[in-house]
Design a protein around this motif. Structure first.
Motif, short mmCIF file in Angstrom:
data_model
loop_
_atom_site.label_atom_id
_atom_site.label_comp_id
_atom_site.label_asym_id
_atom_site.label_seq_id
_atom_site.Cartn_x
_atom_site.Cartn_y
_atom_site.Cartn_z
N PRO A 119 11.84 42.04 0.65
CA PRO A 119 10.58 42.28 -0.06
C PRO A 119 9.73 41.02 -0.15
CG PRO A 119 12.41 42.14 -1.61
CD PRO A 119 13.01 42.14 -0.24
N PRO A 124 5.13 45.17 -3.55
CA PRO A 124 6.26 46.10 -3.57
C PRO A 124 6.11 47.20 -2.52
CG PRO A 124 4.75 46.55 -5.38
CD PRO A 124 4.27 45.28 -4.74
N PHE A 125 7.25 47.70 -2.05
CA PHE A 125 7.26 48.80 -1.10
C PHE A 125 6.95 50.11 -1.83
CE2 PHE A 125 10.54 45.96 0.92
CZ PHE A 125 9.73 45.55 1.97
N THR A 128 11.60 52.73 0.34
CA THR A 128 12.48 52.02 1.26
C THR A 128 13.43 53.01 1.92
OG1 THR A 128 14.13 51.56 -0.45
CG2 THR A 128 12.39 49.91 -0.12
#
Length: 218
Positions: A119, A124-125, A128
């Motif tokens: 990350p 932020p993703f 995932t």
């Protein structure tokens, strides 16, 4: 006829050497955490692939050799360790019940690597791959609990499997010593020229950090 360990290792090295011409240096950001499969691996030491060899090159060989050890231990377990085999069969059935299995069926060069990139702080993703896999895993019922006696017996069989894996691992490392020359030849032919070219490009960019054409417009 069952293949000998020497034949399996030789064929694994052959497969790695056939793949090696397709290797290219990674251009993405490197990972912070070392690869648990390759870091300090006695397999790589026996093969003569030191820390100066790129991880992608190391991983392609270590994964292929680890598969040989895993198969040998699986055969030993099936023949001699019934309780551990039953536990593995239950876990395999549970894994097959999962709706999403992104880590399965990968090429050896990608097996065992993290499913997601590291990350980036502050970015932020949205999701995932490992998170999706965990969500699918949560939908599958857990395995039934074991009694204390069964746990003790299972630990004993796991210890026997570990001892056998260590024995096979030592044999594999001994065999790999005989393949060191052709492994090094492959690295010299396909890997080192690409590394040298990257270093040359870096040196040129450091010598001329600014494009001379930029000053023409001033």
């Amino acid at each position: 006829m069952e293949r000998s360990l020497e034949t399996e290792v030789s064929q694994a090295v052959d497969a790695w050497l056939r793949w090696l011409p397709r290797w290219e240096p990674a251009t993405h950001r490197g990972r912070v955490a070392p690869c648990r499969r390759c870091f300090g691996s006695p397999i790589l030491s026996a093969a003569g692939l030191g820390s100066d060899v790129p991880h992608g090159v190391q991983h392609g060989l270590s994964t292929r050799i680890k598969t040989i050890v895993d198969h040998a231990v699986a055969d030993y377990t099936a023949q001699n360790l019934p309780m551990l085999q039953a536990e593995l069969d239950q876990q395999a059935a549970r894994n097959r019940a999962r709706s999403y299995r992104p880590a399965e069926g990968l090429e050896p060069e990608f097996e065992g690597l993290p499913l997601d990139p590291d990350p980036v702080p502050g970015a932020p993703f949205l999701f995932t791959i490992s998170g999706l896999a965990d969500a699918a895993d949560a939908d599958v019922p857990a395995l039934p609990p074991l009694s204390p006696e069964a746990k003790a017996a299972l630990r004993q069989e796991v210890g026997l499997a570990d001892d056998y894996a260590n024995m096979i691992g030592r044999d594999v490392c001994t065999i790999l010593l005989h393949h060191r020359l052709r492994i090094q030849q492959g690295v010299s032919q396909y890997v080192e020229p690409q590394i040298t070219a990257m270093l040359d490009d870096l040196a040129r960019s450091l010598d001329a950090p600014f494009d001379p054409r930029d000053s023409l417009g001033e």
